[in-house]
Design a protein around this motif. Structure first.
Motif, PDB file in Angstrom:
ATOM      1  N   VAL A 330      -2.833   2.472   7.407  1.00 24.19           N
ATOM      2  CA  VAL A 330      -2.274   2.808   8.707  1.00 24.19           C
ATOM      3  C   VAL A 330      -0.768   3.048   8.588  1.00 24.19           C
ATOM      4  CG1 VAL A 330      -1.886   1.999  11.041  1.00 24.19           C
ATOM      5  CG2 VAL A 330      -4.049   1.499   9.877  1.00 24.19           C
ATOM      6  N   ALA A 331      -0.121   2.106   7.940  1.00 29.32           N
ATOM      7  CA  ALA A 331       1.319   2.245   7.730  1.00 29.32           C
ATOM      8  C   ALA A 331       1.550   2.360   6.224  1.00 29.32           C
ATOM      9  CB  ALA A 331       2.054   1.036   8.278  1.00 29.32           C
ATOM     10  N   PRO A 332       1.484   3.586   5.714  1.00 31.55           N
ATOM     11  CA  PRO A 332       1.554   3.777   4.262  1.00 31.55           C
ATOM     12  C   PRO A 332       2.733   3.014   3.676  1.00 31.55           C
ATOM     13  CG  PRO A 332       1.257   5.857   5.375  1.00 31.55           C
ATOM     14  CD  PRO A 332       1.541   4.838   6.436  1.00 31.55           C
ATOM     15  N   ALA A 333       2.447   2.236   2.651  1.00 32.58           N
ATOM     16  CA  ALA A 333       3.506   1.476   2.031  1.00 32.58           C
ATOM     17  C   ALA A 333       4.434   2.433   1.295  1.00 32.58           C
ATOM     18  CB  ALA A 333       2.921   0.468   1.064  1.00 32.58           C
ATOM     19  N   SER A 334       5.591   2.510   1.811  1.00 33.02           N
ATOM     20  CA  SER A 334       6.542   3.448   1.224  1.00 33.02           C
ATOM     21  C   SER A 334       7.650   2.679   0.528  1.00 33.02           C
ATOM     22  CB  SER A 334       7.150   4.318   2.320  1.00 33.02           C
ATOM     23  OG  SER A 334       7.653   3.469   3.333  1.00 33.02           O
ATOM     24  N   GLY A 335       7.750   1.416   0.894  1.00 33.89           N
ATOM     25  CA  GLY A 335       8.850   0.616   0.381  1.00 33.89           C
ATOM     26  C   GLY A 335       8.653   0.221  -1.067  1.00 33.89           C
ATOM     27  N   GLU A 336       9.414  -0.741  -1.461  1.00 32.79           N
ATOM     28  CA  GLU A 336       9.362  -1.196  -2.843  1.00 32.79           C
ATOM     29  C   GLU A 336       8.296  -2.263  -3.010  1.00 32.79           C
ATOM     30  OE1 GLU A 336      13.215  -2.490  -3.894  1.00 32.79           O
ATOM     31  OE2 GLU A 336      14.169  -0.658  -3.132  1.00 32.79           O
ATOM     32  N   ALA A 337       7.907  -2.450  -4.256  1.00 33.34           N
ATOM     33  CA  ALA A 337       6.947  -3.505  -4.544  1.00 33.34           C
ATOM     34  C   ALA A 337       7.684  -4.840  -4.562  1.00 33.34           C
ATOM     35  CB  ALA A 337       6.274  -3.257  -5.883  1.00 33.34           C
ATOM     36  N   LEU A 338       7.029  -5.858  -4.000  1.00 36.35           N
ATOM     37  CA  LEU A 338       7.593  -7.204  -4.029  1.00 36.35           C
ATOM     38  C   LEU A 338       7.593  -7.707  -5.473  1.00 36.35           C
ATOM     39  CD1 LEU A 338       8.514  -9.916  -2.839  1.00 36.35           C
ATOM     40  CD2 LEU A 338       6.113 -10.406  -2.326  1.00 36.35           C
ATOM     41  N   ASP A 339       8.754  -8.176  -5.899  1.00 37.67           N
ATOM     42  CA  ASP A 339       8.874  -8.682  -7.268  1.00 37.67           C
ATOM     43  C   ASP A 339       8.556 -10.180  -7.291  1.00 37.67           C
ATOM     44  OD1 ASP A 339       9.460  -9.259  -9.852  1.00 37.67           O
ATOM     45  OD2 ASP A 339      11.639  -9.060  -9.621  1.00 37.67           O
TER      46      ASP A 339
END
Length: 461
Positions: A330-339
């Motif tokens: 629904v809300a395409p993950a565009s951000g960074e991956a959680l480290d």
RNA sequence: GGCGACGUAGCCAAGUGGUUAAGGCGGAGGUCUGCAAAACCUCUAUUCGGCGGUUCGAAUCCGCCCGUCGCCUCCA
């Protein structure tokens, strides 16, 4: 990792003697009653230690005995009118079922005293030959005065022990603290032939014979509950070292603090026991493991229903953090991956510090919070979830939400139908009817969770 | 009597000489929601049983006192 050693009273860097394989002997149970939560605590602790060592890349050879001949077993068997073997078989079964239910890895070998009579007799003979033991009236005793460092594990002296003045006088003994290696049989008791007449092994000698047979000395880790420090482990040290001349025969003595129920220690003699079966009827294995690992393993821990229930609720944080992230559609993950690396480091540093599971768990909760937070923000959390699962696995957590029973599974299509009906009612703004469905499902133990992506349901835990 | 451990928020529990005393449960407020629930955010110990002492500095070290528990007997 650094690990506390009861023998020296300090933490010491732990490395297996051969650099690769950890030889670990953990004292097992005397199978004459149901496995209780105190046992569970102890074996969860050693299971966690084992899992962590394996996680570090070591091989662990884990041996755990059953003391399947002793006074109480004989007594209980006679009361029940069954053989000793039948009694112990029943409780050994119970023990294994319990261990499996708690996700405790099986030891490599579970030797039983009754099946190790040969090695036990050889060990006793060796002690007699070396003058560390003597026969008297069909019994064989260990001569504590011959072992100059007797008392080194429990940090007490022979004089101090005698001052305890609760020692029974036994005319056959040279010294009041001498302990029995071989017990002459009384009529009607199970007995094996020996050079000193028919009898059975004393409690301590089996562990000496078995650990030597299955692991060879010196051991890397010898474990058990703190209640075993004296006399059991003290005597074991005396026997094993006198027998082999290898000192110390175990590099690390690891003892867990005892579980208490209310004001007192939970113990067989006090009879204030909660069986693992009873506990698991109410709480998940994950919750119980969390409970046992929520305080440091060397501290005593109070067992209570409130505590178990609190742990059960706290597991929800993990369950939720580990749910699949279909939200991303629904809300395409565009951000960074959680480290997750900093959390892993915190976890490992805590575990390295004498198995500081409370701190390790704190790191996992912080990771779970970040996963929830970042997922809500539309960032990628799949890798972090994998890390959470992996580190939780080191603690033996399965993260399996309590599975539905078969009748619950059968009800699923109907619940789905009610939920979709409710969704339509809500869209039609028929809230009174929609709420009624929600309330009545809740009364049946079905919890609905609404979100922007629709409604999901689950059984109340 | 001998030996040992411990006393940290309403509860559980880390931290053992130095920035804001982890984390969980519970509680309060907020976001979201038709309302809830769940989730998320924020807050929730100026202070570590008491009294002295050491130190520039102590929850952390030392002494005394109070309290709790374990082992000394079968026990994980």
């Amino acid at each position: 990792m650094r690990l506390y050693n009861t023998l020296t009273g300090e933490e010491k860097e732990f490395v297996p003697a051969d650099g690769n394989t950890v030889k670990m002997y953990v004292c097992g149970v005397t199978p004459y009653s149901s496995t209780h939560v105190g046992h569970a605590l102890s074996y969860v602790v050693f299971d966690t230690l084992r899992r962590y060592l394996e996680y570090q890349g070591y091989q662990v050879k884990h041996i755990q005995n059953f003391t399947d001949v002793d006074d109480k077993i004989i007594q209980r068997a006679q009361e029940a009118g069954i053989s000793e073997d039948a009694l112990t078989a029943q409780y050994i079964d119970d023990f294994f079922r319990t261990m499996d239910a708690l996700n405790i890895l099986r030891a490599d070998v579970y030797p039983r005293a009754t099946q190790e009579i040969g090695p036990i007799l050889e060990t006793i003979q060796s002690l007699v030959d070396k003058d560390f033991a003597y026969a008297a009236s069909g019994d064989v005793f260990f001569r504590v005065n011959r072992k100059e460092d007797y008392g080194k594990l429990s940090h007490r002296t022979l004089d101090g022990m005698i001052a305890g003045a609760r020692i029974q006088v036994d005319e056959d003994k040279e010294h009041p603290m001498d302990f029995v290696l071989w017990k002459g049989a009384k009529p009607g008791e199970p007995a094996w032939e020996s050079p000193w007449g028919p009898g059975r092994p004393g409690w301590h000698i089996e562990c000496t014979a078995m650990s030597l047979r299955y692991l060879d000395y010196p051991l890397d880790i010898h474990g058990g509950g703190q209640d075993l420090i004296f006399p059991h482990h003290e005597n074991e040290i005396a026997q094993s070292e006198a027998h082999t001349g290898i000192t110390p025969f175990a590099h690390h003595w690891v003892h867990n603090g005892l579980l208490q129920l209310g004001e007192d220690k939970m113990s067989k003699s006090l009879g204030n026991l909660v069986s693992v079966e009873e506990a698991l009827a109410e709480y998940s294995a994950d919750a119980l493991r969390m409970y046992f690992l929520s305080s440091h393993y060397r501290s005593p821990l109070q067992y209570s229903d409130e505590g178990s229930a609190a742990m059960e609720r706290s597991m929800d944080r993990f369950y939720h953090a580990l749910r699949p992230t279909d939200v991303e559609e629904v809300a395409p993950a565009s951000g960074e991956a959680l480290d997750a690396a900093p959390f892993r480091q915190r976890f490992l540093a805590a575990m390295d510090d004498d198995l500081n599971t409370p701190q390790a768990i704190a790191a996992l909760f912080d990771l779970a919070r970040d996963i929830n937070r970042e997922r809500d923000a539309g960032n990628l959390v799949a890798e972090a979830q994998t890390t959470l699962r992996e580190l939780g696995g080191v603690l033996g957590l399965t993260f399996e939400e309590r599975s539905a029973g078969s009748d619950q599974l059968a009800a699923s299509p109907f619940i789905d139908l009610l939920v979709s009906t409710r969704t339509e009612l809500r869209q039609a703004r028929q809230f009174a009817l929609a709420d009624r469905i929600r309330d009545e499902l809740a009364a049946q133990g079905v919890v609905l969770e609404d979100s922007a992506q629709g409604t999901v349901w689950r059984y109340q835990r």
